[in-house]
Scaffold this active site. Structure first.
Site, short mmCIF file in Angstrom:
data_model
loop_
_atom_site.label_atom_id
_atom_site.label_comp_id
_atom_site.label_asym_id
_atom_site.label_seq_id
_atom_site.Cartn_x
_atom_site.Cartn_y
_atom_site.Cartn_z
CE LYS A 113 27.90 24.78 191.78
NZ LYS A 113 27.17 25.89 191.30
CE LYS A 195 24.39 26.34 185.21
NZ LYS A 195 23.22 25.97 185.92
CE LYS A 198 17.83 28.61 190.89
NZ LYS A 198 18.82 27.58 191.19
N1 AQP Z 1 21.24 28.04 181.78
C1 AQP Z 1 20.49 26.96 181.85
N2 AQP Z 1 20.00 26.38 180.71
C2 AQP Z 1 19.20 25.29 180.78
N3 AQP Z 1 18.81 24.72 181.94
C3 AQP Z 1 19.26 25.25 183.09
N4 AQP Z 1 19.05 24.95 184.39
C4 AQP Z 1 19.74 25.81 185.18
N5 AQP Z 1 20.40 26.69 184.43
C5 AQP Z 1 20.12 26.38 183.12
C6 AQP Z 1 18.18 23.86 184.82
O1 AQP Z 1 17.30 24.36 185.81
C7 AQP Z 1 17.00 23.31 186.73
C8 AQP Z 1 17.17 23.79 188.12
O2 AQP Z 1 18.50 24.17 188.30
P1 AQP Z 1 19.11 24.26 189.74
O3 AQP Z 1 18.66 25.46 190.38
O4 AQP Z 1 18.82 23.06 190.51
O5 AQP Z 1 20.58 24.15 189.37
P2 AQP Z 1 21.68 25.18 189.24
O6 AQP Z 1 22.60 24.62 188.21
O7 AQP Z 1 22.20 25.39 190.58
O8 AQP Z 1 20.98 26.48 188.68
P3 AQP Z 1 21.62 27.85 188.63
O9 AQP Z 1 20.56 28.74 188.14
O10 AQP Z 1 22.89 27.82 187.87
O11 AQP Z 1 21.86 28.20 190.13
P4 AQP Z 1 23.18 28.58 190.92
O12 AQP Z 1 23.69 29.82 190.27
O13 AQP Z 1 22.67 28.78 192.29
O14 AQP Z 1 24.15 27.44 190.82
C9 AQP Z 1 17.90 22.14 186.37
O15 AQP Z 1 17.15 21.20 185.66
C10 AQP Z 1 18.95 22.76 185.49
O16 AQP Z 1 19.43 21.83 184.54
#
Ligand code: AQP
Length: 331
Positions: A113, A195, A198
């Site tokens: 980050k 990965k 969002k």
């Molecule tokens: N690519 C992934 N594969 C498996 N699990 C995933 N999770 C997120 N991306 C993957 C799981 O989804 C849950 C919620 O995630 P989150 O929104 O709290 O976390 P994050 O890492 O912020 O998700 P994003 O989608 O990557 O969001 P941004 O882009 O905003 O940072 C968790 O259980 C996570 O493990």
């Protein structure tokens, strides 16, 4: 016998995608019948990377609606918004006194980050694993259904819980990352870079709100190569990811056919992607429709949110009482 306690959250930072579904929500739905479940929308967590709150309220409603559309039953679980449970913030404060700057700076997600947002390296970003620990320990949970990307945060949560227990006396059971079947899930982005997420790489991420055409377009663009040159070769990550997705949404014999084709060096990735796109569109279609309908019904969502917060607060205030007794803060 008392049911084991489960906690997990999702940040309202955008549209939910296949990684969120297969890493987290699919387990939520199975766990709701077996465990005492607390699932929340992590709005405080989203402020560490998304300080602009114009879209936040909409996102919170959407995450709630998408969770319900995927099969979560608000009657069976506590479905709530993090900022409705102030006890979490108090525990976060206590845990921050037990967390060290050095260990927090070493966390790979923090380093990522910092690279992504060098102008906003805020203290909340640094202490993200501490707030996550507070989310879990406030209900004295032992199982946390999350994707593989959260594995290290869970290890830290256990460290903080052990540190608290050591200093103030046995208060928390230790929480572990959970997935049915084997290891934790990681859904890679369709271009093979990191990965599915969002906020990044939106054309290489499949969202639960994508329509059939967009799903086809994204999958047909997924990274492939000339195919294996030797029978039974190892799969490169980005190819393995296509097989993982096929395993999740296609029929067993469809997967087997393409596995055999790969192992015999006969694979035609164009055909595989076409089949995967159709199966994926069929899989997402009902979730998308249901989520859109639920999201329009703000009155029901408000009710669900408030009832969820009540259930969560009842559990959180009990734990906080215990914490204060352990710490000697019960004047
Ligand atoms: N690519 C992934 N594969 C498996 N699990 C995933 N999770 C997120 N991306 C993957 C799981 O989804 C849950 C919620 O995630 P989150 O929104 O709290 O976390 P994050 O890492 O912020 O998700 P994003 O989608 O990557 O969001 P941004 O882009 O905003 O940072 C968790 O259980 C996570 O493990």
């Amino acid at each position: 016998m008392e049911k084991e306690i489960v906690v997990s959250g999702i940040r309202p930072t955008g549209y939910l995608h296949l990684g969120n579904y297969f890493g987290a929500m699919r387990n939520y739905v199975r766990m709701q019948d077996e465990y005492n479940c607390y699932f929340f929308v992590a709005d405080w967590h989203s402020l560490t990377t998304h300080p602009d709150t114009k879209e936040l309220k909409n996102s919170v409603y959407r995450v709630l609606a998408e969770n319900i559309a995927c099969g979560l039953d608000p009657e069976k679980v506590a479905l709530y918004v993090q900022s409705d449970v102030k006890e979490i913030a108090e525990l976060y404060l206590y845990l921050n006194m037990l967390a060290y700057k050095g260990e927090l700076e070493k966390v790979p997600t923090f380093k990522d980050k910092v690279r992504l947002q060098p102008d906003n390296v805020n203290a909340g970003l640094l202490t993200y694993p501490v707030l996550m620990t507070a989310d879990i320990l406030i209900h004295r949970a032992t199982k946390v259904p999350v994707g593989k990307d959260q594995e290290q945060h869970l290890e830290m949560a256990r460290n903080f819980a052990e540190r608290f227990n050591h200093r103030y006396g046995e208060t928390f059971p230790l929480p572990y990352a959970f997935n049915y079947n084997t290891g934790l899930v990681k859904i890679m982005s369709l271009d093979g870079n990191g990965k599915m997420s969002k906020s990044e790489n939106q054309m290489a991420t499949i969202f639960l709100s994508d329509d059939d055409e967009l799903i086809r377009k994204k999958i047909m663009k997924a990274k492939t190569d000339a195919g294996p040159q030797e029978n039974n070769s190892d799969k490169p990550d980005y190819i393995d990811n296509l097989f993982t997705l096929m395993n999740l949404v296609s029929k067993e014999d469809t997967l087997k056919k393409f596995e055999d084709d790969f192992n015999n060096c006969n694979i035609r990735y164009g055909d595989m992607k076409k089949q995967l796109a159709e199966d994926m569109a069929l899989f997402i279609h009902p979730i998308r429709e249901k989520a859109a309908a639920i999201q329009n019904d703000k009155v029901s969502l408000d009710k669900i949110m408030h009832e969820g917060a009540e259930k969560a607060r009842a559990s959180a205030s009990k734990t906080l009482q215990l914490i204060k007794e352990s710490m000697g803060l019960n004047y």
